[in-house]
Scaffold this motif. Structure first.
Motif, short mmCIF file in Angstrom:
data_model
loop_
_atom_site.label_atom_id
_atom_site.label_comp_id
_atom_site.label_asym_id
_atom_site.label_seq_id
_atom_site.Cartn_x
_atom_site.Cartn_y
_atom_site.Cartn_z
N ASP A 143 12.72 10.05 12.60
CA ASP A 143 12.10 10.64 11.40
C ASP A 143 12.19 9.67 10.22
O ASP A 143 11.24 9.53 9.44
N ALA A 144 13.34 9.00 10.09
CA ALA A 144 13.54 8.08 8.97
C ALA A 144 12.57 6.89 9.10
O ALA A 144 11.99 6.44 8.10
N ALA A 145 12.37 6.40 10.31
CA ALA A 145 11.45 5.27 10.53
C ALA A 145 10.02 5.69 10.19
O ALA A 145 9.28 4.96 9.51
N GLU A 146 9.65 6.89 10.62
CA GLU A 146 8.30 7.38 10.34
C GLU A 146 8.09 7.54 8.83
O GLU A 146 7.06 7.12 8.28
N ALA A 147 9.09 8.11 8.15
CA ALA A 147 8.98 8.32 6.70
C ALA A 147 8.85 6.97 5.97
O ALA A 147 8.08 6.84 5.01
N GLU A 148 9.58 5.97 6.45
CA GLU A 148 9.51 4.64 5.81
C GLU A 148 8.10 4.05 5.96
O GLU A 148 7.56 3.46 5.02
N LEU A 149 7.52 4.22 7.14
CA LEU A 149 6.16 3.70 7.36
C LEU A 149 5.15 4.39 6.44
O LEU A 149 4.28 3.73 5.86
N GLN A 150 5.28 5.71 6.32
CA GLN A 150 4.33 6.45 5.47
C GLN A 150 4.54 6.06 4.00
O GLN A 150 3.58 5.95 3.24
N ARG A 151 5.79 5.82 3.61
CA ARG A 151 6.08 5.40 2.23
C ARG A 151 5.41 4.05 1.93
O ARG A 151 4.72 3.89 0.92
N LEU A 152 5.57 3.10 2.85
CA LEU A 152 4.98 1.77 2.64
C LEU A 152 3.46 1.85 2.64
O LEU A 152 2.79 1.18 1.83
N ASP A 153 2.90 2.66 3.53
CA ASP A 153 1.44 2.81 3.60
C ASP A 153 0.90 3.30 2.25
O ASP A 153 -0.10 2.78 1.74
N LYS A 154 1.60 4.28 1.67
CA LYS A 154 1.17 4.85 0.37
C LYS A 154 1.19 3.81 -0.74
O LYS A 154 0.41 3.86 -1.67
N LEU A 155 2.13 2.86 -0.67
CA LEU A 155 2.23 1.82 -1.69
C LEU A 155 1.18 0.73 -1.51
O LEU A 155 0.63 0.21 -2.47
N LEU A 156 0.95 0.34 -0.23
CA LEU A 156 0.28 -0.93 0.05
C LEU A 156 -1.19 -0.81 0.43
O LEU A 156 -1.90 -1.82 0.48
N SER A 157 -1.67 0.41 0.70
CA SER A 157 -3.05 0.59 1.17
C SER A 157 -4.07 0.23 0.07
O SER A 157 -3.89 0.58 -1.08
N SER A 158 -5.14 -0.45 0.49
CA SER A 158 -6.21 -0.75 -0.47
C SER A 158 -7.20 0.41 -0.56
O SER A 158 -8.01 0.46 -1.48
N THR A 159 -7.14 1.32 0.40
CA THR A 159 -8.14 2.40 0.42
C THR A 159 -7.60 3.71 -0.17
O THR A 159 -8.38 4.57 -0.56
N ASN A 160 -6.29 3.86 -0.23
CA ASN A 160 -5.71 5.05 -0.88
C ASN A 160 -5.75 4.82 -2.40
O ASN A 160 -5.08 3.93 -2.91
N PRO A 161 -6.56 5.62 -3.13
CA PRO A 161 -6.77 5.33 -4.56
C PRO A 161 -5.49 5.41 -5.39
O PRO A 161 -5.46 4.91 -6.51
N GLU A 162 -4.44 6.06 -4.83
CA GLU A 162 -3.20 6.19 -5.63
C GLU A 162 -2.17 5.10 -5.33
O GLU A 162 -1.10 5.09 -5.92
N SER A 163 -2.48 4.20 -4.39
CA SER A 163 -1.48 3.18 -4.02
C SER A 163 -1.28 2.18 -5.16
O SER A 163 -2.12 2.07 -6.06
N ASP A 164 -0.18 1.45 -5.08
CA ASP A 164 0.07 0.39 -6.06
C ASP A 164 -1.09 -0.61 -6.06
O ASP A 164 -1.55 -1.07 -7.10
N ILE A 165 -1.53 -0.98 -4.85
CA ILE A 165 -2.58 -2.00 -4.74
C ILE A 165 -3.89 -1.49 -5.36
O ILE A 165 -4.56 -2.22 -6.08
N SER A 166 -4.23 -0.22 -5.12
CA SER A 166 -5.46 0.33 -5.71
C SER A 166 -5.35 0.38 -7.23
O SER A 166 -6.34 0.15 -7.94
N ARG A 167 -4.16 0.69 -7.75
CA ARG A 167 -3.99 0.75 -9.20
C ARG A 167 -4.24 -0.64 -9.81
O ARG A 167 -4.86 -0.76 -10.86
N ILE A 168 -3.78 -1.68 -9.13
CA ILE A 168 -4.06 -3.05 -9.62
C ILE A 168 -5.57 -3.31 -9.54
O ILE A 168 -6.18 -3.81 -10.48
N ASN A 169 -6.16 -2.94 -8.39
CA ASN A 169 -7.59 -3.22 -8.19
C ASN A 169 -8.47 -2.47 -9.18
O ASN A 169 -9.52 -2.97 -9.60
#
Ligand code: AMP
Ligand code: MG
Length: 334
Positions: free
Chosen positions: A49-75
């Motif tokens: 569960d912890a590994a899965e949660a970590e993956l979802q956390r990173l995905d939320k930060l790093l995705s270019s297609t999720n408008p709320e991610s860190d990367i989208s906010r920069i873009n």
């Protein structure tokens, strides 16, 4: 008396099982970072569960297609204060862009979008369109300062080439902290082979056959490492001109790499580096990739070409077993 003996035996037995259990296997399949993943952890459900949660956390930060991610906010706004992980991955990525002389370029997103690799509405852009967009590509324009990332107007970031490798590094850290000694995490082309199998033998990681992705071209026996592959079969389209265009872009020309390479696999305990290099070596082509591998060292590599040659570094000559005999094995002598 009988009761006391029985209680004593039970205590002994429970003590035995508590001291030397073979770890159970907890597995989970999930979709993250735009791909299917399979985590097999010799540990508890909580570890999985912890590994899965970590993956979802990173995905939320790093995705270019999720408008709320860190990367989208920069873009979207050209500048944003970001999470420490996003910042660290951007810092390393810019370094890797430099090392590879821009064959990796995390600002290539406008071009990736133009070809349709994000919307999946594919089309071949004109030279003029690409030339205009290339003005907005250049990793050396990414400014990192005190947790804030800034890019010039029109620039957009894409960590698709490095995010899974970074995720493998973070998951490795998580497993070590949780005292998990054995796990194999397949993050879709990025495999964390953590520790070794519970019986002490090596993991076997298959390398996809680019010509038939249902099959393995070969199998790598390894322990405690990260195996990353970039292949032209992962995402591509056939244009009206009948040519095949893959998702790995040469940031200098704006065109998909088309140099005879079908896949690149990089093996070392540094997942971020491996992921960056799979993409960069693919762009470089065989000659420049060969020079880069020889001059840098510190990782092993398998390059498969369309004309069925398998270039392999010396370090894995004995541990990479070719299953498709049509391939000619050639050693990259470092
Ligand atoms: P990979 O599968 O690791 O080779 O990463 C490919 C993904 O990274 C693509 O789907 C694009 O989103 C992005 N990309 C394509 N070409 C490049 C490049 N030359 N440098 C950085 N990112 C790229
Ligand atoms: Mg990559």
């Amino acid at each position: 008396m009988k009761k006391i003996v029985l209680a004593f035996i039970l205590i002994l037995l429970s003590g035995f099982t508590a001291c030397s259990p073979l770890p159970g296997k907890a597995g989970v399949s999930l979709f993250a970072m735009d791909t299917y993943m399979q985590l097999d952890i010799y540990g508890s459900q909580a570890d999985s569960d912890a590994a899965e949660a970590e993956l979802q956390r990173l995905d939320k930060l790093l995705s270019s297609t999720n408008p709320e991610s860190d990367i989208s906010r920069i873009n979207q706004s050209g500048s944003a204060k970001v999470d420490a992980d996003t910042y660290e991955l951007l810092r390393r990525s810019v370094e890797l862009c430099k090392i590879t002389d821009g064959s990796l370029d995390i600002t290539v997103y406008p071009i990736v979008k133009k070809w349709g690799f994000i919307s999946r509405e594919y089309s071949v852009p004109s030279q003029a369109e690409l030339a205009a967009l290339l003005k907005n590509v250049g990793y050396n324009q990414v400014k990192l300062k005190d947790g804030t990332v800034t890019v010039p107007k029109g620039f957009e970031l894409d960590l698709g080439a490095v995010a899974k490798g970074y995720a493998a590094d973070m998951l490795k850290k998580l497993l070590v902290e949780r005292e998990v000694h054995s796990a194999v995490l397949n993050l879709g082309g990025t495999v964390l082979a953590h520790g070794e199998k519970p019986d002490g033998s090596k993991w076997k990681v298959g390398v996809t056959d680019p010509e038939n992705t249902e099959r393995y071209m070969g199998v790598l026996e390894c322990r405690d490492t990260i195996v990353v592959t970039s292949g032209d079969y992962e995402r591509f389209f056939i244009g009206d001109d009948g040519k095949t265009y893959c998702h790995i872009i040469d940031p200098k020309s704006g065109y998909p790499a088309a140099n005879g390479i079908a896949s690149v696999t990089v093996i070392s305990p540094d997942g971020t580096q491996n992921d960056a290099l799979t993409t960069a070596l693919f762009v470089m082509g065989l000659d420049r990739a060969g020079e880069f591998i020889k001059s840098r060292g510190g990782f092993d590599c398998i390059i498969l070409t369309k004309d069925k040659k398998a270039y392999i570094t010396k370090g894995i000559e004995d541990s990479f077993i070719i299953k498709n005999e049509e391939y000619e094995k050639l050693i990259i002598d470092g």
